[in-house]
Design a protein around this motif. Sequence first.
Motif, mmCIF file in Angstrom:
data_model
loop_
_atom_site.group_PDB
_atom_site.id
_atom_site.type_symbol
_atom_site.label_atom_id
_atom_site.label_comp_id
_atom_site.label_asym_id
_atom_site.label_seq_id
_atom_site.Cartn_x
_atom_site.Cartn_y
_atom_site.Cartn_z
ATOM 1 N N LEU A 28 0.935 -1.080 0.134
ATOM 2 C CA LEU A 28 0.125 0.072 -0.014
ATOM 3 C C LEU A 28 0.900 1.434 0.098
ATOM 4 N N MET A 29 1.914 1.528 0.625
ATOM 5 C CA MET A 29 2.886 2.467 0.908
ATOM 6 C C MET A 29 3.437 2.602 -0.389
ATOM 7 N N LEU A 30 3.727 1.590 -1.190
ATOM 8 C CA LEU A 30 4.534 1.891 -2.531
ATOM 9 C C LEU A 30 3.439 2.242 -3.480
ATOM 10 N N ASN A 31 2.080 2.332 -3.383
ATOM 11 C CA ASN A 31 1.188 2.684 -4.152
ATOM 12 C C ASN A 31 0.000 3.618 -3.674
ATOM 13 N N LEU A 32 0.432 4.347 -2.703
ATOM 14 C CA LEU A 32 -0.364 5.162 -1.791
ATOM 15 C C LEU A 32 -1.080 6.064 -2.624
ATOM 16 N N PHE A 158 11.856 -10.313 6.839
ATOM 17 C CA PHE A 158 10.825 -10.245 7.814
ATOM 18 C C PHE A 158 10.941 -11.546 8.527
ATOM 19 N N TYR A 159 11.943 -11.703 9.713
ATOM 20 C CA TYR A 159 12.103 -12.658 10.459
ATOM 21 C C TYR A 159 12.618 -12.340 11.888
ATOM 22 N N GLY A 160 12.736 -13.251 12.799
ATOM 23 C CA GLY A 160 13.110 -12.928 14.143
ATOM 24 C C GLY A 160 11.996 -12.618 15.144
ATOM 25 N N LYS A 161 12.181 -12.681 16.433
ATOM 26 C CA LYS A 161 11.146 -12.605 17.159
ATOM 27 C C LYS A 161 11.140 -11.175 17.766
ATOM 28 N N LYS A 162 12.215 -10.637 17.954
ATOM 29 C CA LYS A 162 12.297 -8.976 18.319
ATOM 30 C C LYS A 162 11.531 -8.241 17.242
ATOM 31 N N GLU A 163 10.542 -7.421 17.881
ATOM 32 C CA GLU A 163 9.747 -6.465 16.718
ATOM 33 C C GLU A 163 10.846 -5.508 16.131
ATOM 34 N N ASP A 164 11.985 -5.190 16.741
ATOM 35 C CA ASP A 164 12.920 -4.125 15.975
ATOM 36 C C ASP A 164 13.551 -4.915 14.853
ATOM 37 N N ASN A 165 13.860 -5.838 14.898
ATOM 38 C CA ASN A 165 14.319 -6.525 13.813
ATOM 39 C C ASN A 165 13.353 -7.272 12.828
ATOM 40 N N LYS A 166 12.154 -7.645 13.183
ATOM 41 C CA LYS A 166 11.163 -8.196 12.198
ATOM 42 C C LYS A 166 10.498 -7.100 11.440
ATOM 43 N N TYR A 167 10.435 -6.171 12.123
ATOM 44 C CA TYR A 167 9.563 -5.043 11.462
ATOM 45 C C TYR A 167 10.455 -3.833 10.698
ATOM 46 N N LYS A 168 11.621 -4.147 10.889
ATOM 47 C CA LYS A 168 12.282 -2.972 10.533
ATOM 48 C C LYS A 168 12.337 -2.336 9.073
ATOM 49 N N VAL A 169 12.175 -3.466 8.152
ATOM 50 C CA VAL A 169 11.925 -3.102 6.508
ATOM 51 C C VAL A 169 10.513 -2.390 6.548
ATOM 52 N N VAL A 170 9.510 -2.929 7.105
ATOM 53 C CA VAL A 170 8.290 -2.389 7.019
ATOM 54 C C VAL A 170 8.443 -0.924 7.515
ATOM 55 N N ARG A 171 8.960 -0.778 8.636
ATOM 56 C CA ARG A 171 9.016 0.335 9.270
ATOM 57 C C ARG A 171 9.749 1.434 8.233
ATOM 58 N N SER A 172 10.728 0.959 7.854
ATOM 59 C CA SER A 172 11.568 1.864 7.033
ATOM 60 C C SER A 172 10.760 2.515 5.465
ATOM 61 N N VAL A 173 10.003 1.547 5.188
ATOM 62 C CA VAL A 173 9.106 1.783 4.093
ATOM 63 C C VAL A 173 8.219 2.774 4.508
ATOM 64 N N VAL A 174 7.432 2.711 5.442
ATOM 65 C CA VAL A 174 6.575 3.609 6.165
ATOM 66 C C VAL A 174 7.303 4.895 6.323
ATOM 67 N N GLU A 175 8.452 5.084 7.043
ATOM 68 C CA GLU A 175 9.139 6.275 7.246
ATOM 69 C C GLU A 175 9.563 6.903 5.921
ATOM 70 N N GLU A 176 9.823 6.232 4.974
ATOM 71 C CA GLU A 176 10.066 6.818 3.360
ATOM 72 C C GLU A 176 8.933 7.470 2.898
ATOM 73 N N THR A 177 7.825 6.829 3.185
ATOM 74 C CA THR A 177 6.578 7.380 2.688
ATOM 75 C C THR A 177 6.061 8.595 3.405
ATOM 76 N N LEU A 178 6.154 8.496 4.720
ATOM 77 C CA LEU A 178 6.024 9.554 5.486
ATOM 78 C C LEU A 178 6.967 10.919 5.283
ATOM 79 N N ALA A 179 8.189 10.517 4.881
ATOM 80 C CA ALA A 179 9.167 11.759 4.853
ATOM 81 C C ALA A 179 8.735 12.471 3.475
#
Length: 331
Positions: A28-32, A158-179
């Motif tokens: 969705l972010m890539l086609n917002l 998308f892997y790992g138990k810790k949210e900071d690692n598992k969601y880091k790429v998703v968060r970066s895409v959201v960050e790029e969109t909001l920027a």
Amino acid sequence: MIIKKTSTNASASLAGWDFQINAAIVLLMLNLKEAKAVKVEGEVEDIEITLNDNSKIYSQAKHVVEPDNYSTVRCHLINALRTLNTASLEDNINQLIYVTNSPNPFSEQSTMPFFISRTELEYEELPQKCKTKIIKIMSEYDYNDLKLNKLFVHVIPFYGKKEDNKYKVVRSVVEETLAKLDIHSAGVIYKILHIWQRYFFQNATEVIIDVILSKRELLWALIVILMEESDSIKYKIDYSEDDLLFVKNRYVELINYQTLNFELITRVLSDYNNNKKPVTKFIDEYWKNYIDIVETLDDDSETLTLVVKIILFKILSQREAINKIKVEVGL
């Protein structure tokens, strides 16, 4: 938000569902700007994004628990191409996307450098070995309808138990969109991703559900967060801080509701843009035009006046952010 229980895919793992909804957020972010709504567990595919012209992006999401285990990736690819072949029969296709978290989506280790990080490749950009494998699968399984000119492959680590690692790429895409919307606060990025994930993830531990979210609903959650950062206590003209706190606390529900009212925000911003006055001057001169928003309250006129002014201030203090969001994403 529309949530409709379905009987399909009820046995899907929670980890797979987690990846699916986060993949939906990324797509969705890539086609917002072009998107109108997003649907998870759709009638045709795992993720369906409806665009403004009513064409659709159909995506099949496949998750691997261990990114270095390639034993299931070929099976995932075959199954993904099967459903994308079915989706190819639709007459409103914009894109067909196979999205996975495996760094080796084609079970070809020599091609892994193409997929080691977040990747978006259309069919023609794929390594020849990958294209050959797709053609071979199409022939072997009679996937004769698959539209290769619409086919894309996305890899989202998308892997790992810790949210900071598992969601880091998703968060970066959201960050790029909001920027692009001039929103750079780490707190806002964290909050909005958490809210969007919760929207999709609701009741996922019971029965997998059909979730449809409009772009307006998703972006309105972002506006909510921005409005929360707008502190009406700054509006101190002719009022003491104690008076402001008293009114805010007494009418907090009404103030929160009205400052997030799409119709009221549109009305206020339109009037403000037509008058071109400083915020406080505009409020002092035109607050009576909005007295209807407190007409159901039984209170003295001074208190009602302050309620209206607080609401107007909260809306106008975030006008630039709201206007930019509405323009940039076609809200």
